[in-house]
Design an enzyme around this catalytic site. Structure first.
Site, PDB file in Angstrom:
ATOM      1  N   SER A 143       0.878  -1.173   0.000  1.00 18.30           N
ATOM      2  CA  SER A 143       0.000   0.000   0.000  1.00 18.30           C
ATOM      3  C   SER A 143       0.909   1.215   0.000  1.00 18.30           C
ATOM      4  O   SER A 143       2.112   1.101   0.293  1.00 18.30           O
ATOM      5  CB  SER A 143      -0.840  -0.021   1.291  1.00 18.30           C
ATOM      6  OG  SER A 143      -1.476   1.215   1.512  1.00 18.30           O
ATOM      7  N   TYR A 156      -1.892  -1.107  10.439  1.00 21.27           N
ATOM      8  CA  TYR A 156      -2.008  -1.362   8.991  1.00 21.27           C
ATOM      9  C   TYR A 156      -0.697  -0.971   8.309  1.00 21.27           C
ATOM     10  O   TYR A 156      -0.144  -1.744   7.513  1.00 21.27           O
ATOM     11  CB  TYR A 156      -3.193  -0.566   8.429  1.00 21.27           C
ATOM     12  CG  TYR A 156      -3.424  -0.765   6.946  1.00 21.27           C
ATOM     13  CD1 TYR A 156      -4.030  -1.918   6.465  1.00 21.27           C
ATOM     14  CD2 TYR A 156      -3.033   0.200   6.023  1.00 21.27           C
ATOM     15  CE1 TYR A 156      -4.238  -2.108   5.104  1.00 21.27           C
ATOM     16  CE2 TYR A 156      -3.238   0.027   4.664  1.00 21.27           C
ATOM     17  CZ  TYR A 156      -3.842  -1.130   4.212  1.00 21.27           C
ATOM     18  OH  TYR A 156      -4.043  -1.314   2.867  1.00 21.27           O
TER      19      TYR A 156
END
Ligand SMILES: NC(=O)c1ccc[n+]([C@@H]2O[C@H](COP(=O)([O-])OP(=O)(O)OC[C@H]3O[C@@H](n4cnc5c(N)ncnc54)[C@H](O)[C@@H]3O)[C@@H](O)[C@H]2O)c1
Length: 302
Positions: A143, A156
């Protein structure tokens, strides 16, 4: 890997979002696709959609944190479609909230799926890919959160920094086997990830973060403006063919990355300072690398 036609692709998270986009695009390019996902209903729908488009698809229900099940899924897919040359570790989950309120369950769930799932995918398939000797390619989904971390997305981000790191190392390790490795770093994709808490298992459900309908709706609003998963997968296909390491098809992230890397460079002393220390450390590293190569040849062969 220039020649995609006829290859077998194993895609985690293949029943939704980015993974389903990869299944569609690689099936269109002539691959046989195995889609692995924790949700049976989503697998049924995705598999029907792929079949209707003429794809050869094998759905397999899998929780990617379950190592024994991963090995069984690999056996099942190899028996159905043949050896796997393309591995997409795409499945991932997110929940956001103030990091200082996080529980161990928050850590274990996100690290377990996002990083542990990628590890399990590679532990399962890398030995098989080396053994079949046909080469291949692995795409791990990180990401933009692999480059920047903020308090609300701390775990995350940590999981995606870890995916970035292990993917870079695996690219180095597998080059000699003709297996390429890429890291996909999306900024925003139009997917169902706002709902990922629905896949959170009961034994890891004690969260420090409050998630309600308003939060899910706010996340949906952002992701609904994201890149179409098939468009993203077209970039992945092109990157696999060129054997690119980074797949980041988002022009808007440039300024943030430049600022981040500049911040790292600004932390360094001037390049010509401590000349004696630099020379001593470089010589020690060269001696270590030579010794290491000799030891490794003796221990592991060429
Ligand atoms: N959507 C975005 O904007 C965005 C941005 C950057 C990175 N990503 C990453 O993209 C990847 C794909 O996510 P998406 O956005 O397509 O979300 P998605 O929710 O649409 O798809 C993810 C799929 O993974 C499956 N999954 C969840 N836990 C699993 C488990 N334990 N085992 C097997 N399957 C599991 C879900 O059932 C779902 O079908 C993730 O790694 C995510 O972190 C997404």
């Amino acid at each position: 890997m220039e020649d995609i036609e006829g290859k077998v692709a194993f895609i985690t998270g293949g029943a939704s979002g980015a993974g389903l986009g990869q299944a569609k695009v690689f099936a269109n390019a002539g691959c046989k696709v195995a889609i692995a996902d924790i949700r049976q209903d989503a697998l049924d729908a995705a598999s029907a959609e792929l079949k209707a488009r003429g794809a050869t698809v094998h759905p397999v229900r899998l929780d990617i944190t379950d190592r024994a099940a991963f090995a069984h899924a690999a056996d099942e897919v190899e028996a159905a479609l043949g050896p796997v040359q393309l591995l997409f570790n795409t499945a991932g989950v997110s929940v956001f909230g103030p990091l200082e309120r996080a529980t161990y369950d928050d850590y274990d769930w996100m690290m377990g799926v996002n990083f542990g799932g990628v590890v399990n995918g590679m532990q399962t398939f890398v030995p098989r890919m080396i053994a079949h000797g046909q080469g291949g390619h692995i795409v791990n989904t990180a990401s933009m959160a692999a480059f920047h971390a903020a308090g609300m997305a701390g775990i995350y981000s940590a999981s995606k920094f870890a995916v970035h790191g292990i993917t870079m190392a695996m690219r180095d390790a597998l080059a000699k086997y003709g297996i390429g490795v890429s890291v996909l770093c999306p900024a925003n994709i139009n997917t169902n990830i706002a709902e990922s808490i629905k896949t959170r298992p009961a034994h890891l459900s004690a969260s420090g973060f409050a998630v309600d309908d308003a939060e899910i709706q706010a996340l949906r609003d952002i992701y609904s403006q994201g890149m179409d998963p098939e468009e993203l997968a077209q970039h992945v296909l092109a990157a696999v063919k060129r054997n690119d390491f980074y797949i980041i098809p988002y022009p808007e992230v440039r300024a943030g990355l430049e600022a981040g890397f500049q911040c790292i460079l600004d932390a360094l002393p001037p390049q010509d300072s401590d000349a004696e220390g630099q020379a001593r450390r470089a010589a020690a590293m060269r001696r270590y690398q030579d010794a290491r190569r000799a030891m490794d040849r003796a221990r592991y062969g060429a």
